[in-house]
Design a protein around this motif. Sequence first.
Motif, PDB file in Angstrom:
ATOM      1  N   ASP A  69       0.818  -1.212   0.000  1.00  0.00           N
ATOM      2  CA  ASP A  69       0.000   0.000   0.000  1.00  0.00           C
ATOM      3  C   ASP A  69       0.852   1.262   0.000  1.00  0.00           C
ATOM      4  O   ASP A  69       0.377   2.324  -0.409  1.00  0.00           O
ATOM      5  CB  ASP A  69      -0.927   0.023   1.216  1.00  0.00           C
ATOM      6  CG  ASP A  69      -2.032  -1.019   1.103  1.00  0.00           C
ATOM      7  OD1 ASP A  69      -2.271  -1.530  -0.013  1.00  0.00           O
ATOM      8  OD2 ASP A  69      -2.648  -1.318   2.151  1.00  0.00           O
ATOM      9  N   LYS A  70       2.109   1.175   0.425  1.00  0.00           N
ATOM     10  CA  LYS A  70       2.959   2.356   0.527  1.00  0.00           C
ATOM     11  C   LYS A  70       4.113   2.380  -0.465  1.00  0.00           C
ATOM     12  O   LYS A  70       4.855   3.351  -0.527  1.00  0.00           O
ATOM     13  CB  LYS A  70       3.524   2.455   1.945  1.00  0.00           C
ATOM     14  CG  LYS A  70       2.433   2.674   2.975  1.00  0.00           C
ATOM     15  CD  LYS A  70       3.020   2.854   4.347  1.00  0.00           C
ATOM     16  CE  LYS A  70       1.904   3.053   5.340  1.00  0.00           C
ATOM     17  NZ  LYS A  70       1.939   4.333   5.976  1.00  0.00           N
ATOM     18  N   TYR A  85      12.373   1.950  -6.859  1.00  0.00           N
ATOM     19  CA  TYR A  85      11.580   1.607  -5.674  1.00  0.00           C
ATOM     20  C   TYR A  85      11.149   2.939  -5.074  1.00  0.00           C
ATOM     21  O   TYR A  85      11.975   3.814  -4.860  1.00  0.00           O
ATOM     22  CB  TYR A  85      12.455   0.831  -4.684  1.00  0.00           C
ATOM     23  CG  TYR A  85      11.897   0.710  -3.286  1.00  0.00           C
ATOM     24  CD1 TYR A  85      11.130  -0.383  -2.913  1.00  0.00           C
ATOM     25  CD2 TYR A  85      12.151   1.687  -2.330  1.00  0.00           C
ATOM     26  CE1 TYR A  85      10.626  -0.502  -1.628  1.00  0.00           C
ATOM     27  CE2 TYR A  85      11.653   1.582  -1.038  1.00  0.00           C
ATOM     28  CZ  TYR A  85      10.897   0.480  -0.700  1.00  0.00           C
ATOM     29  OH  TYR A  85      10.404   0.360   0.569  1.00  0.00           O
ATOM     30  N   ASP A  86       9.866   3.103  -4.808  1.00  0.00           N
ATOM     31  CA  ASP A  86       9.364   4.379  -4.298  1.00  0.00           C
ATOM     32  C   ASP A  86       8.484   4.162  -3.073  1.00  0.00           C
ATOM     33  O   ASP A  86       7.331   3.760  -3.190  1.00  0.00           O
ATOM     34  CB  ASP A  86       8.572   5.098  -5.385  1.00  0.00           C
ATOM     35  CG  ASP A  86       8.086   6.484  -4.954  1.00  0.00           C
ATOM     36  OD1 ASP A  86       8.457   6.951  -3.857  1.00  0.00           O
ATOM     37  OD2 ASP A  86       7.335   7.088  -5.734  1.00  0.00           O
TER      38      ASP A  86
END
Length: 161
Positions: A69-70, A85-86
């Motif tokens: 979710d994040k 990757y964020d």
Amino acid sequence: MERIATEISGGCQCGAVRYHATAVLDTSHICHCRMCQKASGNFFAALIGVPRDALCWTRGAASTFNSSDKVERGFCRDCGTPLYYDYRESRHLSVTTGSLDEPARFPPKVQFGTEGRMSWFDTLPRLREEGTTEETMAEIVESIRTSNHQHPDHDTDAWPE
């Protein structure tokens, strides 16, 4: 995290997506967690932080997958190269070190997710080594080299040329 002013560029294997940054963070690392293993298709992911305001996409756009979710992970929809990757709550994202044009400039400084590290990882330096230009592989290497569709490790005005 120290912000280091430097010029970097990188992109995917096929050249459909390219990026440029004017700074990186002093965060070059590898992550052994299972999520990074699956996202990179490898034993670990190698990443380096880039401030959001220092990054611009110079060709195409990454496709994304929300691995949680994040967290969003960017990749090339054409060739599948993992690009970033964020963790969305952060002021930076992390580009994959292997997608950089000069990955050797940023050796890892720390390892994360070590609980997922392969138990045999420390045996790698003892494995037999072979290059990809040995006499025994000359014919295979030449056929791959002459039919190579990989984007070069530098920016191009257009691709394919």
